[in-house]
Scaffold this active site. Sequence first.
Site, PDB file in Angstrom:
ATOM      1  N   THR A  56     -40.457  38.972 -13.647  1.00 12.93           N
ATOM      2  CA  THR A  56     -41.618  39.158 -12.775  1.00 12.93           C
ATOM      3  C   THR A  56     -41.552  38.149 -11.641  1.00 12.93           C
ATOM      4  O   THR A  56     -41.250  36.971 -11.861  1.00 12.93           O
ATOM      5  CB  THR A  56     -42.933  38.996 -13.552  1.00 12.93           C
ATOM      6  OG1 THR A  56     -43.038  40.045 -14.523  1.00 12.93           O
ATOM      7  CG2 THR A  56     -44.129  39.082 -12.619  1.00 12.93           C
ATOM      8  N   PHE A  63     -43.576  36.070  -8.927  1.00 13.35           N
ATOM      9  CA  PHE A  63     -44.908  35.535  -8.679  1.00 13.35           C
ATOM     10  C   PHE A  63     -44.930  34.872  -7.308  1.00 13.35           C
ATOM     11  O   PHE A  63     -43.969  34.215  -6.912  1.00 13.35           O
ATOM     12  CB  PHE A  63     -45.285  34.479  -9.729  1.00 13.35           C
ATOM     13  CG  PHE A  63     -45.427  35.013 -11.133  1.00 13.35           C
ATOM     14  CD1 PHE A  63     -46.676  35.334 -11.646  1.00 13.35           C
ATOM     15  CD2 PHE A  63     -44.315  35.169 -11.944  1.00 13.35           C
ATOM     16  CE1 PHE A  63     -46.817  35.807 -12.935  1.00 13.35           C
ATOM     17  CE2 PHE A  63     -44.447  35.640 -13.248  1.00 13.35           C
ATOM     18  CZ  PHE A  63     -45.702  35.966 -13.747  1.00 13.35           C
TER      19      PHE A  63
END
Length: 275
Positions: free
Chosen positions: A173, A175
């Site tokens: 992921t 960020f």
Amino acid sequence: MRIAIQGFEGCFHQIAARKYFGKQTEIEACASFPELVRKVVNAEGADAGMMAIENSIAGSILPNYSLLKNSGLHVIGEIYLQINQQLMVLPGQTIEDIKEVHSHPMALLQCMDFLGKYPHIKLVETEDTALSAKHVRQKKLKSTAAIAGDLAAEIYELDIIGRNIHTAKNNYTRFLAISKNGVQPPADANKSSVYFQTSNESGSLAKVLTRIAAEGINLSKIQSFPIPAKEWHYYFHADMEFESLDHFQQALKKITPLTEHLTVLGIYKKGNTHT
């Protein structure tokens, strides 16, 4: 610093915040991404924010791009975090003791190959991975396991009885670190996030993309979004990678005249990947 995150203590957002801002970072837990953005904008107990923007498997988190654009916040950095899911229980429990596994629906889905080996275990969907771990500890659920990250097991003093149980090992992921006031770009900055609009004419977007390529800029991300006030008109979010800050500034001068509007959301150093 106190960093606003989406989720509960021990969640992957907190892991990302610690990796980027430092282990001693305090968090301001938010129930939703709009709440996260609002707290950073209004400085409600948060100096900055850490917000997931895309996943290597699930793709872009589209509402967060719109939140970022409409908030006026600045991107000050980024980090890539490998999402490793752990099966955790109260100390002394084993897999044979488990009757239910609690976690966020996406986490359960990511671990179905492992969970499929135990058809007698009931899967229970919850709103957050770390919250599932918290409930196991607070409610002393001896027959219940949670799926969450390592930090949740550490915070809530749970034993990990299944490590890295997710099926896809290349689950990352991205960020974004976001701030109300922005920061001076570092000398070694090599990435920028911008959004721009073009005229609704044939070839207008192609001209921008061709110029970006001609200037030696790597377009690592481009995402289109509708403009609510103009039917079938779009703006574009773009992430650009470059060799130096001067290189980007020169390229920006060539690109801007080809757009109707262009805003730089942030200039920063390309983020590191953490496992």
